[in-house]
Design a protein around this motif. Sequence first.
Motif, PDB file in Angstrom:
ATOM      1  N   THR A  34      34.055  95.062  26.623  1.00 34.81           N
ATOM      2  CA  THR A  34      34.009  94.153  27.769  1.00 34.81           C
ATOM      3  C   THR A  34      35.250  93.278  27.733  1.00 34.81           C
ATOM      4  O   THR A  34      35.578  92.700  26.688  1.00 34.81           O
ATOM      5  N   ASP A  35      35.935  93.168  28.879  1.00 38.35           N
ATOM      6  CA  ASP A  35      37.153  92.365  28.916  1.00 38.35           C
ATOM      7  C   ASP A  35      36.853  90.927  29.341  1.00 38.35           C
ATOM      8  O   ASP A  35      35.704  90.574  29.633  1.00 38.35           O
ATOM      9  N   SER A  72      34.466  91.724  23.757  1.00 38.70           N
ATOM     10  CA  SER A  72      33.351  92.233  22.952  1.00 38.70           C
ATOM     11  C   SER A  72      33.458  93.743  22.826  1.00 38.70           C
ATOM     12  O   SER A  72      34.061  94.412  23.670  1.00 38.70           O
ATOM     13  N   GLY A  82      34.833  90.306  32.445  1.00 38.30           N
ATOM     14  CA  GLY A  82      33.474  90.841  32.496  1.00 38.30           C
ATOM     15  C   GLY A  82      33.409  92.329  32.811  1.00 38.30           C
ATOM     16  O   GLY A  82      32.322  92.893  32.865  1.00 38.30           O
ATOM     17  N   LYS A  83      34.555  92.965  33.004  1.00 43.18           N
ATOM     18  CA  LYS A  83      34.565  94.406  33.281  1.00 43.18           C
ATOM     19  C   LYS A  83      34.213  95.167  32.001  1.00 43.18           C
ATOM     20  O   LYS A  83      34.722  94.877  30.933  1.00 43.18           O
ATOM     21  N   GLU A  84      33.320  96.152  32.150  1.00 39.75           N
ATOM     22  CA  GLU A  84      32.921  96.979  31.014  1.00 39.75           C
ATOM     23  C   GLU A  84      33.659  98.310  31.042  1.00 39.75           C
ATOM     24  O   GLU A  84      33.806  98.926  32.094  1.00 39.75           O
ATOM     25  N   TYR A  85      34.092  98.723  29.875  1.00 43.96           N
ATOM     26  CA  TYR A  85      34.712 100.023  29.670  1.00 43.96           C
ATOM     27  C   TYR A  85      33.705 100.822  28.852  1.00 43.96           C
ATOM     28  O   TYR A  85      33.504 100.538  27.668  1.00 43.96           O
ATOM     29  N   ILE A 140      30.915 100.511  24.176  1.00 42.60           N
ATOM     30  CA  ILE A 140      31.171  99.700  25.363  1.00 42.60           C
ATOM     31  C   ILE A 140      32.062  98.523  24.974  1.00 42.60           C
ATOM     32  O   ILE A 140      31.741  97.774  24.040  1.00 42.60           O
TER      33      ILE A 140
END
Length: 151
Positions: A114-115, A92, A118-121, A112
């Motif tokens: 999201t991989d 996303s 579930g990790k957000e960048y 933002i």
Amino acid sequence: MPKVNRLNGLPNTITQQFFSTTFYYRKGYMGDWIFNSASEKNVSELTLDFWNNTVEPNVLEIKPILRQLPRLKETVWKTLKSQNFESDFIRSGISNIKMGKTGYRYLYCKTILTDKNGKEYIGKEYLESVYEDKFQVFKPNLIKVIKKIFE
């Protein structure tokens, strides 16, 4: 396995790309379109979901903005490929935009990603100026036209 820290700067790249001079549509840059349309509809915050090609609130889903969103997703895919990630690693991508609270024409934007784990960048919050003169985005309704005549 590619290192995920290589993606930490990608949200900032997306924000900078969206507000750059390469994202121009007819009367203005994306900052101009967002600021003017949000001002006309009295919207102070919006979310660009460039992964699903939507804008929230949907009253701001206008052609000049929607046409640019796929290019942002394409930038993510190109970056994933160049860094040896699977093409579906990022699941996303959104940009949260807030209007400046003073009389100046500027926007705050944070992107933002999201991989698949579930990790957000999370990118930094950018302050983006609006450059072009104010222009009308939406056609006025008949009531507004009549009110202007009698003002």
